[in-house]
Design an enzyme around this catalytic site. Structure first.
Site, PDB file in Angstrom:
ATOM      1  N   LYS A 190      -7.616   0.316 -70.349  1.00  0.00           N
ATOM      2  CA  LYS A 190      -7.842   0.941 -71.712  1.00  0.00           C
ATOM      3  C   LYS A 190      -8.090   2.594 -71.201  1.00  0.00           C
ATOM      4  O   LYS A 190      -8.175   3.052 -70.282  1.00  0.00           O
ATOM      5  CB  LYS A 190      -9.190   0.431 -72.543  1.00  0.00           C
ATOM      6  CG  LYS A 190     -10.226   0.856 -71.785  1.00  0.00           C
ATOM      7  CD  LYS A 190     -11.590   0.461 -72.888  1.00  0.00           C
ATOM      8  CE  LYS A 190     -12.879   0.987 -72.237  1.00  0.00           C
ATOM      9  NZ  LYS A 190     -13.083   2.271 -72.381  1.00  0.00           N
ATOM     10  N   GLU A 258     -26.997   2.925 -73.156  1.00  0.00           N
ATOM     11  CA  GLU A 258     -27.084   3.611 -71.955  1.00  0.00           C
ATOM     12  C   GLU A 258     -28.013   4.756 -71.933  1.00  0.00           C
ATOM     13  O   GLU A 258     -27.958   5.629 -72.963  1.00  0.00           O
ATOM     14  CB  GLU A 258     -25.829   4.295 -71.367  1.00  0.00           C
ATOM     15  CG  GLU A 258     -24.536   3.310 -71.206  1.00  0.00           C
ATOM     16  CD  GLU A 258     -23.397   3.768 -70.636  1.00  0.00           C
ATOM     17  OE1 GLU A 258     -22.569   3.003 -69.725  1.00  0.00           O
ATOM     18  OE2 GLU A 258     -23.193   4.928 -70.732  1.00  0.00           O
ATOM     19  N   HIS A 282     -14.784  -3.384 -76.253  1.00  0.00           N
ATOM     20  CA  HIS A 282     -16.019  -4.251 -75.699  1.00  0.00           C
ATOM     21  C   HIS A 282     -16.650  -4.962 -76.894  1.00  0.00           C
ATOM     22  O   HIS A 282     -16.757  -6.137 -76.908  1.00  0.00           O
ATOM     23  CB  HIS A 282     -16.916  -3.373 -74.825  1.00  0.00           C
ATOM     24  CG  HIS A 282     -16.295  -2.553 -73.646  1.00  0.00           C
ATOM     25  ND1 HIS A 282     -14.928  -2.864 -73.382  1.00  0.00           N
ATOM     26  CD2 HIS A 282     -16.803  -1.308 -73.245  1.00  0.00           C
ATOM     27  CE1 HIS A 282     -14.787  -1.956 -72.225  1.00  0.00           C
ATOM     28  NE2 HIS A 282     -15.776  -1.059 -72.237  1.00  0.00           N
TER      29      HIS A 282
END
Length: 509
Positions: A190, A258, A282
């Protein structure tokens, strides 16, 4: 394990090719094994001389140095590569193997130094242009030299390249570097375009030079242990079958968090943003595995057929069902989106996708929140049950349940039925997602790769939203570093029925 397939594995060569291949590759092989050759398996092939070449296009780039070469080393160390595999790096940069070795982020113990030397001895490097046919003819000559007259020569090309050169490179691979006496496979990273039109253009081009069974669109989330566990959890446990529907489940949340910003990826991230980088691929892939119906079998096409059916049932995403946030970038670094699946099983159940950078922790998980207890006899004290599947870090699966407070008290409290992998499977080392997926490509299994119609449906869902955000210059909400993200995100998911109480915290034992 012995040096050849067991009699059982050999007997399964025709009916269970992946089992036989994996048995052969794990053994390290010795030329007498059942080996995957040109799509076929079987002892009759063992007499033929086989060579497999793994070509890293973009070998001087970060992806190659930080992920692809380290993964190939792990497969080599574990004796999982086909016997005699040759690894060929290709890039514009002039570089010797010694220099490439120095730049790659490979971890090896002192006791593995000799083995690491053997790994690098199987590597070679070719420098050349991405736009000139002669350069690919040079690559082809190098590959033929390495193949040394093998009767069967398989070639695998990994495009660790910017999307701007995909079409040119694949055209030249097709024209000058394909094997004429073995299979050819290509791995595409990707982003698979930026919207429906650009993705469709890439798909049309790839399908003009390769067949669909030669194309492996890699999404590393599909190689994660707990993502692959979903199919077994759902379809090998009778307890979940009657619960997995709109009658019992209030909402589903798929989260990715994150604790750092866009360091090292600022240029790429400013162009693509969090929705294209994480959510549209994802998290949407995880949604498919949670929501899909039982496939006819575990074959790649049966699994991917069911994923496509889910995506076709999801309407285009609306701006009113989205919250955008931003920290330290010119594009959204946080997004929460509520998707709806218009089918009999899930109608009315919100699927909440939430992802962000510079947040308060590193975590990716699936949280399935069940409905409130009807006729509750513990007013205000019974919390909703939740099945939580932690994808990373510290893989785990736990069910939040209500129980009696230990001791004399009769008060309900929250507890859990806990399956923490590092406690239950103490002596098992979980492979990296890329290890699984590269091994799948060698084996010819596409079950954990994205098919072209999946990709088209995913972009159909997100493209109108992305174009509206860009056209209207929708301003993301600023949020502080190390927070949970914008409070408006919590308000949106609460509006759709997700209850966050903050009274329970899972303990990583």
């Amino acid at each position: 394990m012995g040096s050849a397939c067991t009699s059982n594995a050999r007997a399964n060569c025709q009916t269970e090719p992946e089992a036989c291949t994996l048995a052969s590759l794990k053994s390290g092989g010795d030329g007498n094994n059942c080996i995957h050759i040109s799509g076929g398996f079987g002892p009759a092939m063992a007499e033929k001389k086989l060579c497999t070449s793994f070509v890293v296009m973009g070998a001087s780039g970060d992806l190659a140095k930080k992920k692809i070469y380290p993964t190939l080393w792990l497969l080599f160390r574990g004796k999982l590569l086909p016997v005699g595999t040759k690894i060929v790096g290709y890039a514009r940069t002039h570089m010797a193997i010694a220099e490439l070795r120095e730049k790659c982020v490979i971890k090896a113990k002192d006791s593995e130094r000799e083995l690491l030397d053997s790994f690098w001895a199987s590597n070679s490097y070719v420098s050349g242009s991405y736009t000139e046919a002669d350069a690919f003819a040079k690559l082809d000559s190098e590959l033929k030299k390495l193949e040394g007259g093998a009767e069967v020569a398989n070639r695998l090309f990994y495009l660790a390249l910017p999307p701007s050169v995909f079409e040119t490179v694949t055209t030249h691979i097709k024209g000058a570097a394909m094997s004429a006496k073995g299979w050819n496979r290509i791995i595409v990273e990707k982003p698979f375009g930026k919207d429906s039109d650009s993705s469709a253009q890439l798909t049309r081009h790839l399908s003009s030079v390769f067949t669909e069974d030669e194309i492996y669109r890699i999404d590393h989330y599909l190689g994660k242990e707990m993502v692959q566990t979903l199919l077994v959890l759902r379809f090998a446990n009778a307890i979940f079958q009657p619960l997995w529907n709109r009658d019992n489940i209030k909402c589903v949340v798929v989260s990715f968090k994150e604790p750092f910003g866009t360091q090292g990826r600022g240029g790429y991230f400013d162009e693509f943003g969090i929705i294209r980088d994480v959510m549209q691929n994802h998290l949407l892939q995880v949604l498919c595995l949670v929501a899909m119906e039982k496939p006819v079998s575990t074959s790649a096409e049966d699994i991917r057929d069911e994923k496509v059916k889910v995506l076709r049932s999801v309407p285009e995403l609306k701006l009113g069902d989205v919250v955008l946030g931003q920290y330290g970038s010119v594009t959204p670094t946080f997004a929460t989106a509520v998707l709806h699946i218009k089918n009999e099983r899930w109608d009315g159940v919100p699927f909440i996708l939430r992802c962000g950078k510079a947040l308060n922790e590193r975590k990716a998980e699936i949280r399935i929140q069940f409905r409130d207890v009807p006729g509750d006899i513990f007013p205000g004290k019974a919390r909703r049950n939740e099945l939580v599947i932690r994808l990373q870090p510290n893989e785990a699966m736990y069910m939040k349940v209500m129980m009696k407070q230990p001791g004399i008290s009769f008060e309900p409290i929250e507890g859990e039925l806990d399956l923490t992998y590092k406690n239950r499977f103490k002596d098992v080392t979980l492979p990296d997602a890329y290890e699984r997926l590269l091994l799948d490509v060698f084996n010819g299994s596409q079950a954990h790769f994205v098919r072209s119609d999946e990709l088209a449906e995913a972009w159909r869902i997100f493209t109108p939203l992305l174009h509206q955000i860009e056209r209207e210059r929708v301003a993301p909400i600023q949020y502080p570093y190390g927070s949970r993200g914008p409070k408006e995100s919590d308000e949106l998911v609460s509006k759709y029925g997700f209850h966050y109480t903050g009274t329970y915290k899972w303990v990583d034992h």
